[in-house]
Design an enzyme around this catalytic site. Structure first.
Site, PDB file in Angstrom:
ATOM      1  CE  LYS A  60      70.900  63.840  73.786  1.00  0.00           C
ATOM      2  NZ  LYS A  60      69.537  64.039  73.260  1.00  0.00           N
ATOM      3  CB  SER A 135      69.142  61.700  70.062  1.00  0.00           C
ATOM      4  OG  SER A 135      68.708  62.747  70.915  1.00  0.00           O
ATOM      5  CB  SER A 160      65.829  62.786  72.132  1.00  0.00           C
ATOM      6  OG  SER A 160      65.979  62.807  70.739  1.00  0.00           O
TER       7      SER A 160
END
Lengths: 456, 471
Positions: A60, A135, A160
């Protein structure tokens, strides 16, 4: 698939050059359609030795990678190339994992649908008109869409990892707060942020966790042990708690049905089902958003165009300059959270919001602690609905968007481990079962998620 | 009567910074003692330096403060270019210690200064204002060598009434901090915010005063300025001011109405933790001897009087150590103390230097030799007094210095007598004065002999000879 790949790599049955050439070709191609990556390294640092020897790993964007742009999905950090690796990245590289790219995310993790992305919204590979969740949207899309063996390092503050894993139909484990070092994670909310793993199955997630978990001198809040999570425990005679607050009318019928089917499956495997109550659940959502916004409003202060990231021609006083850079660099949701977060820690409001939310957090933790006295795991839906269409999301107000996190914020607030396990579909879209356990009891969750017959 | 309160920030004497492993050491090259944490790079995290906590607790001990066993940090948010994160990690809800006091002596009277709190925090980066001062510089450079250096903040109640009291407090405090080895005057800095108010007016805060002299001057100026305003019926604004040592005046920085709300939150990257009873016992045992104890011991062990012992202990901690080391091998302790206090400190005072700044702390043997030269008659006391400055300033051993300066004692008694005879004949007036009973007239002739011989004779011997010659 990862297991077999690693065995082949270890035996030299796969030619790394050929394999990674294919990897690059596929990610470049799929990235165009699905917006998976913000950055892809020009050259892969291919190694074949170690627990992850020769395994493609995506990370990420908020997790710092030395020499590779890390923006946390924000324009204000465009061009920022960290001079150091996050501890998790260091550990992955040490075990031979190959970083193939930085995955798309809501700016700083501020979002549920990956619609607050400064570099383009990742799309659900099953239906690109639908959200991939957020997210860690890019990580979930990568796991769901890439055909080669691969795991993704994701991050969760309020859900997330679980949310996009649920929407894209992949596995995603969020470990106990403090099991995995946050050193090198671009902070959203330090007391809530957790780095975890997404994969195509429970074993892949467990392998990734075995590599990244454990104490780190660079993060004082990291206290976890290093151990092997890939040997799964049996579910027979274990107790599965079903919290009634997680099956309210806010959760769609199809989701409820599929999750119940999964719970009954565990019963058929010899587990006991027990109905429980987590009475402070309704307080978790506001408390979570207050703490998360408050902490993030201080974390984002350092981004002011003075030392790194976006900068502009210098004019006026430092205050004027900082404001100009921040006005240009932050997206709308980041600005909203800075404003709200700052407000909630000001004199006169600090007691009402911030300090109260911290107290509620203790109540929420106590709810879980009580439940885990009699239950090994808790089972609930991950998200109240299947991945929504972008056209539907556009109609939502910010508070409606925040409400979508209602099932994931409480365990995140409590810092307990949780995992999304795909458990069915509705209209062809995946539905996720959420498994939760007491602090540092990841193995219990993995035991359920890894039931052989389950992986159908 | 004015009311004065202090917030003193002292850089702690640790090997590394408060929240990272960078060296805590001044460096003429900017931005070398830096890492992702003290530069505030995204993703970096702080981790606590346990030595800093220990030093903080030492300060709590000597200020009789109530100690918090729990360590807990908070974030103080405000935007300023010297802040690497635009927040400072400090202690807010639970400081290291509260409610202490520190007694000082002002004009022979004991005064108790109450302390509100003692807490730890990180120093921001150092800003270099290029081409002017804080308000006039063309641009500013930031040096992060200082970013993250451990600071201990000591906040007093507004218990001071005069600049004199503040000076006495600061002198004693700094001396204590050096004695307990939390502050190294050679590499560490301190600075204080000084709050001053007079009856009928608001309080003003003078920011970042960095020396005792500036402190004294700024307080005197501020009291005068405020008293003047009140006297003429004008309003004293609540404001933050800065002191310019060039002009000796204070100037407005900002009004207190613009006071920032720091929006404190708990520092989530640092865990709170509790210190055990055992920890504090060990800490107590490891505390170095305090100046009061040293002073008492000096009187008892070396037969010094209160004044001598006080000066040797409080003036400069390096001096106490030096005295004690010398006293081990040099037996005339009173002479040793006198020479250090009257001659050495006297000279240093005249050139505005501190003992620790010279090479003296390392020249114990040479200093003893210096005293011994006088004891053996190889150097007269007068020459000693004449040479002490050169001795301190140079690296020479005393014998070599004596020779180099041509001050060897004239051993030839006949030669001395000849000079005395000659001098007596040159001053018939003094001779007749002496003869008519003015005994002091003899000193005049002795002085002339000393001058002629460039002090290379013993004044007592010369006096004897002069009297003999006249008689």
């Amino acid at each position: 698939m990862v297991k077999q790949h690693l065995q082949k790599m270890g035996k030299g049955l796969v030619k790394p050059e050929t394999f990674f050439k294919k990897v690059r070709k596929e990610i470049v191609q799929k990235n165009k359609r699905l917006n998976i990556f913000i950055s892809i390294p020009k050259k892969f640092d291919v190694k074949t030795k170690g627990k992850l020897g020769g395994l493609p790993v995506s990370v990420k964007d908020c997790v710092c990678t030395k020499g590779l742009q890390s923006t946390a999905g924000s324009k204000i950090l465009e061009g920022y190339v960290p001079p150091f690796d996050a501890t998790v990245v260091k550990r992955i590289k040490k075990e031979g994992g190959v970083i193939i790219g930085k995955t798309a995310q809501d700016e700083f993790g501020f979002g549920t649908f990956s619609t607050n992305c400064a570099y383009g919204t990742p799309k659900n590979p099953i239906d690109p008109s639908r959200s991939a969740g957020g997210s860690s949207g890019g990580s979930a899309v990568a796991v769901a869409s890439l055909s080669f063996p691969h795991i993704s390092i994701a991050e969760s503050t309020g859900g997330s990892i679980s949310c996009p894993a649920s929407f894209c139909g992949v596995y995603g484990i969020t470990p106990t707060y403090g099991l995995v070092s946050r050193y090198g994670l671009i902070d959203y909310s330090n007391s809530l942020d957790k780095i975890g793993v997404m994969g195509k199955n429970a074993w892949d997630c467990a392998l990734g966790l075995s590599v990244i978990a454990g104490k780190d001198g660079l993060d004082q809040t990291c206290v976890g042990e290093t151990k092997n999570y890939t040997t799964f425990k049996r579910v027979k005679d274990k107790v599965v708690g079903v919290p009634k607050e997680y099956f309210s009318s806010a959760v769609s019928e199809s989701v409820q049905k599929n999750v119940w089917d999964a719970i009954k499956f565990f019963e058929s495997e010899g587990a006991t089902i027990k109905k429980v109550s987590l009475p402070n659940t309704h307080l978790a959502l506001p408390a979570y958003y207050i703490i998360a916004m408050t902490e993030s409003s201080t974390n984002l202060a350092k981004l002011c165009g003075m030392r790194y990231g976006l900068s502009l021609p210098i004019e006026g006083s430092f205050n004027e300059y900082f404001s100009k850079v921040r006005t240009k660099g932050f997206g709308e949701e980041a600005k909203r959270r800075i404003l709200l977060g700052t407000y909630m820690r000001m004199k006169g409001y600090r007691n009402k919001y911030y300090l109260k939310a911290m107290k509620i957090r203790t109540l929420v933790i106590n709810d879980f602690k009580k439940a885990f006295k009699t239950c090994d795991v808790l089972a609930a839906p991950t998200m109240p609905f299947i991945a929504p269409k972008f056209s539907e999301i556009r109609k939502l107000t910010p508070t409606q968007v925040y409400a979508a996190d209602v099932l994931t914020v409480a365990p995140n607030l409590a810092g307990i481990p949780m995992m999304n396990v795909p458990c069915g579909t509705h209209k062809g879209m995946p539905i996720g079962l959420h498994l939760m356990a007491d602090h540092f009891q990841e193995e219990k969750i993995l035991g359920f998620a890894g039931v052989k017959a389950w992986r159908r | 009567m004015a009311k004065i309160g202090l917030e003193v920030h002292v850089q702690l004497n640790t090997a590394t910074k408060l929240f990272c492993g960078c060296r805590n050491e001044p460096n003429p090259k900017p931005n070398v003692n830096v890492c992702p944490t003290c530069l505030g790079l995204p993703g970096s995290k702080p981790r606590i330096n346990e030595k800093a906590i220990e030093l903080g607790y030492r300060i709590a001990f000597i200020t009789n403060s109530k100690i918090s066993h729990k360590m807990f940090f908070s974030r103080k948010s405000y935007f300023y270019p010297d802040m690497s994160k635009n927040f400072q990690i400090t202690q807010y809800e639970i400081p290291l210690a509260i409610g202490g006091y520190f007694d000082v002596e002002v004009k022979g009277k004991r005064k108790r200064v109450r302390l509100i709190r003692v807490h730890l925090e990180e120093d921001p980066a150092r800003l270099v204002h290029v081409g002017g001062g804080i308000t006039t510089a063309k641009y500013v450079l930031a040096d992060y060598n200082r970013s993250g250096v451990p600071l201990c903040e000591i906040v007093t109640e507004p218990d001071f009434k005069t600049a004199e009291e503040v000076v006495a407090f600061m002198k004693k405090l700094l001396s204590y901090l050096q004695h307990i080895q939390v502050f190294d005057v050679k590499k560490g800095k301190w600075r204080a915010d000084v709050n001053v108010s007079v009856p009928g007016g608001n309080r003003s805060e003078i920011k970042n005063v960095g020396s005792i002299k500036d402190m004294e001057k700024s307080i005197r100026f501020e009291i005068m300025r405020q008293t003047h305003l009140v006297k003429f019926g004008k309003k004293v604004d609540m404001e933050t001011r800065t002191f310019d040592s060039e002009t000796g005046k204070t100037y407005t920085l900002r009004s207190k109405e613009e006071e920032i709300d720091y929006g404190y939150i708990f520092e989530p990257d640092l865990t709170s933790f509790e210190m055990s009873k055992d920890y504090f016992k060990k800490l107590d045992d490891s505390l170095p001897e305090l100046p009061e104890e040293i002073e008492k011991r000096f009187r008892k062990d070396y037969g010094l009087n209160h004044e001598q012992a006080s000066i040797l202990t409080y003036a400069d901690p390096a001096l106490a150590g030096f005295f004690e080391k010398c006293a081990k091998t040099y037996n005339d302790h009173k002479k040793l103390a006198n020479w250090l206090i009257v001659e050495v400190l006297g000279f240093l005072n005249s050139v505005n230097k501190e003992f620790y700044e010279t090479s003296m702390p390392l020249r114990k043997k040479q200093f003893i030799k210096f005293l011994e030269l006088m004891d053996s008659g190889k150097m007269t006391g007068r020459i000693g007094k004449e040479l002490i400055g050169k001795f301190i300033a140079s690296e020479d051993n005393p014998e070599k210095l004596l020779e180099k300066e041509g001050f060897s004692v004239i051993k030839d008694e006949l030669k001395v007598r000849r000079i005395v005879k000659e001098t007596v004949s040159e001053f018939p007036k003094a001779v007749s004065d002496y003869k008519s009973g003015k005994e002091k007239a003899v000193h005049f002739i002795v002085g002339a002999v000393l001058k002629k011989t460039r002090l290379q004779v013993d004044p007592e011997t010369v006096k004897k000879m002069v009297v003999e010659e006249i008689d």
